[in-house]
Scaffold this motif. Structure first.
Motif, PDB file in Angstrom:
ATOM      1  N   GLU A 181       0.706 -32.090 -37.213  1.00 56.86           N
ATOM      2  CA  GLU A 181       1.376 -33.392 -36.925  1.00 56.86           C
ATOM      3  C   GLU A 181       1.573 -34.137 -38.091  1.00 56.86           C
ATOM      4  N   ALA A 182       0.523 -33.872 -39.028  1.00 59.45           N
ATOM      5  CA  ALA A 182       0.760 -34.666 -40.358  1.00 59.45           C
ATOM      6  C   ALA A 182       2.031 -34.405 -40.896  1.00 59.45           C
ATOM      7  N   PHE A 183       2.778 -33.153 -40.742  1.00 63.77           N
ATOM      8  CA  PHE A 183       4.037 -33.027 -41.372  1.00 63.77           C
ATOM      9  C   PHE A 183       4.939 -34.177 -40.598  1.00 63.77           C
ATOM     10  N   LEU A 184       4.774 -34.454 -39.591  1.00 62.88           N
ATOM     11  CA  LEU A 184       5.485 -35.641 -38.646  1.00 62.88           C
ATOM     12  C   LEU A 184       5.326 -36.799 -39.280  1.00 62.88           C
ATOM     13  N   LYS A 192      -4.863 -36.308 -39.214  1.00 64.93           N
ATOM     14  CA  LYS A 192      -3.781 -35.940 -38.296  1.00 64.93           C
ATOM     15  C   LYS A 192      -3.744 -34.718 -38.314  1.00 64.93           C
ATOM     16  N   ALA A 193      -4.022 -33.749 -39.717  1.00 59.53           N
ATOM     17  CA  ALA A 193      -3.840 -32.345 -39.636  1.00 59.53           C
ATOM     18  C   ALA A 193      -5.072 -31.779 -39.038  1.00 59.53           C
ATOM     19  N   LEU A 194      -6.235 -32.424 -39.013  1.00 55.31           N
ATOM     20  CA  LEU A 194      -7.320 -31.634 -38.473  1.00 55.31           C
ATOM     21  C   LEU A 194      -7.244 -30.710 -37.154  1.00 55.31           C
ATOM     22  N   GLN A 217       0.554 -28.923 -46.729  1.00 56.23           N
ATOM     23  CA  GLN A 217      -0.582 -28.410 -45.713  1.00 56.23           C
ATOM     24  C   GLN A 217      -1.580 -28.192 -46.538  1.00 56.23           C
ATOM     25  N   PRO A 218      -1.880 -27.592 -47.528  1.00 59.90           N
ATOM     26  CA  PRO A 218      -3.032 -27.471 -48.448  1.00 59.90           C
ATOM     27  C   PRO A 218      -3.354 -29.135 -49.107  1.00 59.90           C
TER      28      PRO A 218
END
Length: 323
Positions: free
Chosen positions: A208-211, A304-306, A291-292
């Motif tokens: 969801e961090a992408f969004l 958000k990514a966790l 991502q990284p």
């Protein structure tokens, strides 16, 4: 606040050659050699010394490299997590070579409709994906379905999920399309809203961090989110270290069997300070570097990514190796 100072990922381009012609990618247009086992062995040892945990053997189409099995075996012997993404044209033929050597195996599939998927990929490969799922399962492998989300296929996610992912007990990875070098496209707010609903579904991975990053207008050079060069090493088929990332490629430095020393050199460290700050970095949302980037610095994108990161590594059984 920086959480991890070492690089965590290597995008190892075993060749730029590809046997497909995807409309959202231009890498298949590049001429390319193949990496050698000799160079790869030294580089993999140096990656381990530098702290890298995950090696993505990528391309082009990585299965075009006839010695991919040996490359994977080298990485596994060093304790590295391996990942490979394929269009499946060659997987049924070579699958036994990779048995037990790929931790994260991704099969690209962009539509449940054969003609549409083949049109997207520029080659008739839908039936090879179907066959590859069957072959992989017979070998005890658990591939993921990697679905590149476009404006015109977002409403097909449900069908792929219900007819392919769930019946085969496979993780469905939703990969939002990104734009670079006049290739690819973005996603509308309406598409982002539709996509966000998938994040908490069973057997679905969506970062969801992408969004969130897309809604924020991507990377901003005044305060970069991108940590591409410090979190990720990009190695080319010509045995070069590419900085700050493959897509920008401001520098390509010969490795000469000294990757460890090269990465720690003043020249490379100076280039790393420019990550996310080049004019071309403004608005960037390229997933394979974000991502990284989200993993190494504590900020709202890390938070958000966790959940999705923990979920995916739990499903794949790789969480212990990342500790």
């Amino acid at each position: 606040m920086r959480l991890i100072s070492k690089p965590v990922l290597c995008n190892y381009y075993v060749t730029y050659r590809c046997n497909a012609k995807c409309g959202f990618c231009d890498i298949w247009e590049r001429p390319s050699p193949y990496i050698t086992l000799e160079n790869a062995y030294q580089n993999l040892k140096d990656l381990k010394r530098l702290g890298v945990k995950v090696v993505d053997f990528t391309g082009g189409e990585p299965l075009l490299h006839r010695q991919l099995g040996e490359l994977l075996e080298m990485a596994k012997q060093l304790g590295l997590i391996t990942t490979v993404t394929t269009n499946c044209l060659l997987y049924p033929k070579y699958a036994k070579r990779f048995q037990g050597l790929i931790d994260m195996l991704h099969f690209s599939l962009d539509s449940p409709i054969e003609e549409e998927h083949n049109r997207s990929r520029g080659v008739d490969c839908f039936q090879f994906v179907v066959k590859s799922i069957e072959v992989a399962k017979s070998l005890g492998q658990r591939p993921d379905i990697l679905f590149t989300v476009l404006e015109d296929n977002i409403d097909q996610i449900e069908q792929v999920y219900q007819e392919i992912s769930l019946p085969n007990d496979l993780v469905l990875i939703l990969n939002p399309v990104f734009e670079y070098n006049s290739v690819g496209d973005g996603l509308s707010e309406e598409a982002l809203v539709k996509l966000q609903k998938w994040g908490r579904r069973k057997k679905v991975y969506l970062n969801e961090a992408f969004l969130e990053l897309r809604r924020d207008g991507g990377n901003h050079i005044s305060q970069p989110v991108c940590k591409a060069a410090s979190s990720t090493l990009v190695l080319s088929p010509e045995n070069e270290l590419v900085l700050p990332c493959y897509h920008l490629g401001e520098a390509a430095l010969p490795i000469d069997n000294k990757l460890f020393e090269l990465y720690r050199s003043d020249k490379v460290q100076e280039l790393i300070t420019m990550e996310g700050r080049y004019a071309q970095c403004e608005g960037c949302v390229i997933n394979c570097y974000m991502q990284p980037s989200f993993a190494v610095e504590l900020n709202k994108y890390w938070l958000k990514a966790l959940p999705s990161t923990l979920k995916y590594n739990w499903m794949k059984g790789t969480w212990k190796q990342l500790l």
